[in-house]
Scaffold this active site. Structure first.
Site, PDB file in Angstrom:
ATOM      1  N   SER A 144      73.556  33.612  35.616  1.00  0.00           N
ATOM      2  CA  SER A 144      72.325  33.787  36.380  1.00  0.00           C
ATOM      3  C   SER A 144      71.129  33.504  35.472  1.00  0.00           C
ATOM      4  O   SER A 144      71.286  33.264  34.281  1.00  0.00           O
ATOM      5  CB  SER A 144      72.260  35.201  36.960  1.00  0.00           C
ATOM      6  N   GLY A 145      69.937  33.528  36.058  1.00  0.00           N
ATOM      7  CA  GLY A 145      68.731  33.209  35.293  1.00  0.00           C
ATOM      8  C   GLY A 145      68.226  31.811  35.584  1.00  0.00           C
ATOM      9  O   GLY A 145      67.221  31.390  35.013  1.00  0.00           O
TER      10      GLY A 145
ATOM     11  N   HIS B  97      69.270  27.730  28.683  1.00  0.00           N
ATOM     12  CA  HIS B  97      69.694  29.077  28.304  1.00  0.00           C
ATOM     13  C   HIS B  97      68.874  29.625  27.150  1.00  0.00           C
ATOM     14  O   HIS B  97      69.327  30.494  26.420  1.00  0.00           O
ATOM     15  CB  HIS B  97      71.169  29.091  27.919  1.00  0.00           C
TER      16      HIS B  97
ATOM     17  N   ASP C 265      18.467  41.214  37.360  1.00  0.00           N
ATOM     18  CA  ASP C 265      18.062  40.555  36.120  1.00  0.00           C
ATOM     19  C   ASP C 265      16.590  40.157  36.125  1.00  0.00           C
ATOM     20  O   ASP C 265      16.156  39.363  35.297  1.00  0.00           O
ATOM     21  CB  ASP C 265      18.954  39.347  35.820  1.00  0.00           C
TER      22      ASP C 265
ATOM     23  N   SER D  83      22.647  32.906  45.266  1.00  0.00           N
ATOM     24  CA  SER D  83      23.056  33.213  46.626  1.00  0.00           C
ATOM     25  C   SER D  83      21.861  33.198  47.570  1.00  0.00           C
ATOM     26  O   SER D  83      21.952  32.753  48.715  1.00  0.00           O
ATOM     27  CB  SER D  83      23.673  34.611  46.702  1.00  0.00           C
ATOM     28  N   SER D  84      20.697  33.710  47.083  1.00  0.00           N
ATOM     29  CA  SER D  84      19.570  33.850  47.996  1.00  0.00           C
ATOM     30  C   SER D  84      19.090  32.492  48.476  1.00  0.00           C
ATOM     31  O   SER D  84      18.659  32.354  49.631  1.00  0.00           O
ATOM     32  CB  SER D  84      18.439  34.636  47.336  1.00  0.00           C
TER      33      SER D  84
ATOM     34  N   GLY E 158      26.136  36.320  55.015  1.00  0.00           N
ATOM     35  CA  GLY E 158      25.880  37.117  53.814  1.00  0.00           C
ATOM     36  C   GLY E 158      26.510  38.494  53.880  1.00  0.00           C
ATOM     37  O   GLY E 158      26.773  39.112  52.856  1.00  0.00           O
TER      38      GLY E 158
ATOM     39  N   GLY F 131      13.544  41.773  47.554  1.00  0.00           N
ATOM     40  CA  GLY F 131      13.603  40.845  48.687  1.00  0.00           C
ATOM     41  C   GLY F 131      12.873  41.398  49.886  1.00  0.00           C
ATOM     42  O   GLY F 131      12.103  40.693  50.568  1.00  0.00           O
TER      43      GLY F 131
END
Lengths: 542, 542
Positions: free
Chosen positions: A57-58, A217, A381, A425-426, A462, A526
């Protein structure tokens, strides 16, 4: 513990249980855990040649994942990287073999050859017809007569499986498997070793190096080479393959050894195509995790010069989900870009009152720059004032080129201007506001209703609601107030802005990432900008 | 460089080229590299509602891999973990939208919402009918109103895609998408951070810990918990889901975040089934790498309480290879073991001459123990003598219970004895020798021919030829010599054994791993044993 497992000793049986569960009834297993770990097709009636494969397996989905219609009949699973016992293999053979017989497909590792070989003998002693083929597709060690069996085994599973499904005889299926085996060439490369559950990770491959010619392996590759890029890695692989594969078109199988991201595997497809053997590859299987080495950050390429019958068998539909199918490599289609990406500039039209009005509005924002920056410094900021003032200055500059006489076009022109000159974003949100207002205006809505439609869309995109400490807290009351008059609107905007000073648990916008006590007592910048704009409008219209 | 890529800036376009190549013509892309990276269905005729999704890259196969019949019409690909530009989204919308309109499926991240939102506005300005849904399935942060969009998005792609493929209206497809979005809950866990191409790996999750409730951009999870086992990890995930999902049956989607081995993903299926919510899961999608976070060693679970129509749409065939389909979780079938695993002991039968003969042969090997060990010490671990002597002693012990009077059964009884008492490859190989000899004997072949058949099969399985410095170098000449007489056979065996002392480039068996000068001048111990046996037989029959 660095693996998703329980006890190491239970890992293979747990994984088989999961594989069977995820098969939706298509797979079953033989009784006999923990020593006998054999996965079989649930729908098998022994009327055709059975195909049995397996090994340590593996390497999942190999081999249990390839049990199903048109591929394997049974898979015998050993411990991780260890051959299954003779008894387990024999159980697999006896469970699925009928009068048509059984083909064992074995990868060329000593343990598998011996245990499958002895199991075959025992099955023959019961009167069963059993043949066995040994896959030795690895070209990493050309001097060794005993090449390893690696991912090219999948070609054998698929071609022999499709042939058996058609009802071919054991002799024909065995001959077809042997013919395919004689034509497969494979090579592997990895940037790191695999992590064997329960063992410390072997730090064999230093950063910046790749191992070329490794097995499945975790054993060391033939050589370590400096790793520079996908292109250079593919070049090294293609050179090895080119030495042995002749010039005819071939099918390539691109195998993820387990730990390569899907993104990178796609890069490797592109590089395989661009490589020295790219022009010879007519068909592709993958990319995909087909014959893995646990979580190894590497890949392998197997090539097969398939004749038309083999290609048809490879392409035959199968009921096996892990088999990715075969696609023909065709030229890429590149579709020309649609019109409309360079926005059609509306024809400028002069309208002095509108120009003067908009200029005064912009100047309100320019004058507020310092105050708004100071407010923003409390929760962000400190650049809201500069962002708005910059956009306002750019807008004033642009007014002479705008369709000032056509309100609908003007909204859209402002949208374009803002989306180009106002960052963050604004900027996008205000662009959405004016675009949606323009849309509404084009359907004949009056100004206030158009602005309401713009606000509605801006909130939708938004995600800000009343009380979320954004410009919405001033703008929505203001637009409501406009139904009465502009003085009412201005008062509503001011009240709304002032209320934001108490909104300390912002749920949208960047203030949502700020502590309550940093916000307390400070108006949202804002909302303040909106209030000042409406206070100006009320004075202007008074 | 730890990734299979060329320049970081080319990684996304390279991967798109690979994705398109591997689609065999099913996918195309828009012109406009490097800024516009849009993958579209090649067969699209704009006659139905178009589905456009996308976002940052690094989540492959999402989203380009899910473009195709019955799922997405176009995927817009940004840089790794970065939203595509408004222009790129708009290009995608304009390229595929016809009179039936277009649905944008957006994961709830600010950049995607804004850029898809503004692109939608611009497309509307061209007169297109565009609606947009936002997927917010992540339950990691229950307090946040803005839940992230993660792997549950796949449910939306498939259900809305199948509905659109059936020709449903934009309103119906949008409503169906919104209904599904309202019912999806997802949570993720990882044992390590992902490796962002070109950036150093963030070592945020210490060994032994797991991060629960993480997104798909490498951002930190909600909490780190000690990681003990797959079961405990699944318990933590199931508890979170159980809190929000109600008691009705659901479809679960098990997603590999990119770096979990296929073996482990199957273990997780088993544990999901055994978990607190296991009984509620009626259907499963996966496991598979569907919405990855590059190479993250983690997984996510998404659940959906699908109504019958949704389940039918989820189960509808699709032309998309990356979509793993839906299976019903049924009870596992365990098939009873076949008869024949406990070998039927042949009825013992006495035959004194045979018993005495075999005992003397065994004693030859027992007497040679020290010499053979000494020879083996030159090329191996010095135990060939003990291995053979041990098997010989066990055989003498067992003779009274053997079918001594029936040669065919006797071969098989010796095979069973050797495979149980003699370790290593040689035990299995000798078992194969006697099994095949028994097989040949049962077809009526005389002893020498039966032994030749045994040797033939042993060579086939073991891979040793004449000259490979194994017992074959004595045994094959001896069996040839038996056609004359036993003295000839013995001489041939001795000569053959002696020749192995000069065979310094072994090509099979473990001597192939040894340097030439270590082998020079020493006879192979297996060949020596064969020679001594035949010298004894020659004397006995003289």
């Amino acid at each position: 513990m660095t693996h998703f497992m329980n006890k190491k000793d239970d890992m293979v049986t747990d994984a088989i249980d999961g594989t069977i569960a995820a098969s939706g009834g298509a797979l079953s297993r033989l009784d006999g855990y923990p020593h006998i770990r054999v996965v079989v097709r649930s729908d098998w009636d022994k009327s055709k040649v059975a195909l049995v494969s397996g090994g340590g397996s593996g390497h999942e989905p190999a081999h249990a994942g390839f049990v199903g219609q048109g591929m394997l009949t049974a898979a015998v699973c050993g411990d991780i990287f260890a051959s299954p016992s003779v008894d387990a293999v024999l159980a697999g053979i006896l469970a699925v073999t009928g009068p048509a017989g059984c083909l064992l497909i074995v990868k060329n590792y000593t343990g598998d050859r011996l245990n499958f070989g002895l199991a075959a003998e025992r099955a023959r002693a019961f009167g069963h017809r059993v043949s066995m083929v040994v896959v030795d597709d690895d070209i990493a060690l050309p001097a060794l007569p005993q090449a390893r069996g690696v991912a090219g085994t999948l070609f054998v599973h698929k071609i022999a499986g499709a042939l058996a499904e058609q009802g071919a005889s054991l002799e024909d299926v065995t001959a077809a498997a042997d013919q395919v085996i004689g034509k497969i060439h494979s090579i592997g490369m990895s940037l790191d070793t695999c992590t064997v559950p329960g063992s410390p990770k072997e730090k064999r491959i230093p950063p910046g190096m790749a191992e070329l010619g490794l097995g499945i392996h975790g054993e060391a590759g033939v050589e370590q080479i400096p790793y520079e890029s996908a292109r250079q890695a593919m070049m090294a692989m293609a050179n090895k393959l080119q030495n042995v594969m002749g010039g005819a078109p071939c099918v390539a199988l691109l195998n993820n050894l387990g730990g390569v991201s899907v993104l990178e595997m796609s890069v490797l497809v592109a590089e395989l195509r661009r490589s020295a053997i790219g022009g010879q590859i007519s068909h592709l299987v993958g990319p995909g995790a087909l014959m893995t080495s646990l979580d190894m950050r590497g890949f392998s390429i197997s090539v097969l010069q398939a004749d038309p019958q083999e290609l048809a068998l490879l392409s035959a539909p199968s009921g096996v989900r892990a088999w990715p199918g075969v696609v023909e490599l065709v030229a890429d289609t590149v579709v020309v870009l649609p019109d409309g990406l360079s926005p059609i500039k509306a024809t400028p039209s002069a309208h002095e009152p509108t120009k003067a009005f908009l200029t005064r509005c912009c100047n309100v924002l320019i004058d507020a720059e310092g105050d708004l920056n100071a407010l923003d410094a409390k929760s962000g900021d400190g650049d809201t004032g500069s962002t708005l003032a910059g956009a306002a200055r750019a807008l004033i500059e642009a007014l002479d080129h705008m369709p000032l006489a056509d309100p609908t076009q003007l909204y859209r022109a402002i949208e374009q201007e803002l989306s180009q000159t106002m960052g963050g974003s604004s900027g996008v949100l205000l662009a959405i506001f004016f675009a949606a207002a323009g849309d509404a205006s084009s359907s004949g809505l009056p100004m206030r209703d158009a602005l309401v439609a713009g606000l509605q869309r801006m909130q939708e995109i938004g995600g800000a609601n009343l009380g979320d400490r954004t410009m919405v807290d001033a703008l929505r009351p203001a637009l409501d107030g406009m139904q009465v008059d502009m003085a009412t609107a201005a008062k509503a905007a001011r009240d709304g802005a002032d209320r934001t000073a108490a909104m300390t648990h912002a749920r949208a916008g960047r203030a949502s990432y700020i502590n309550a006590d940093q916000l307390e007592g400070h108006v949202d910048p804002g909302a303040e900008a909106v209030a000042r704009l409406f206070e100006h409008l009320a004075k202007e219209l008074a």
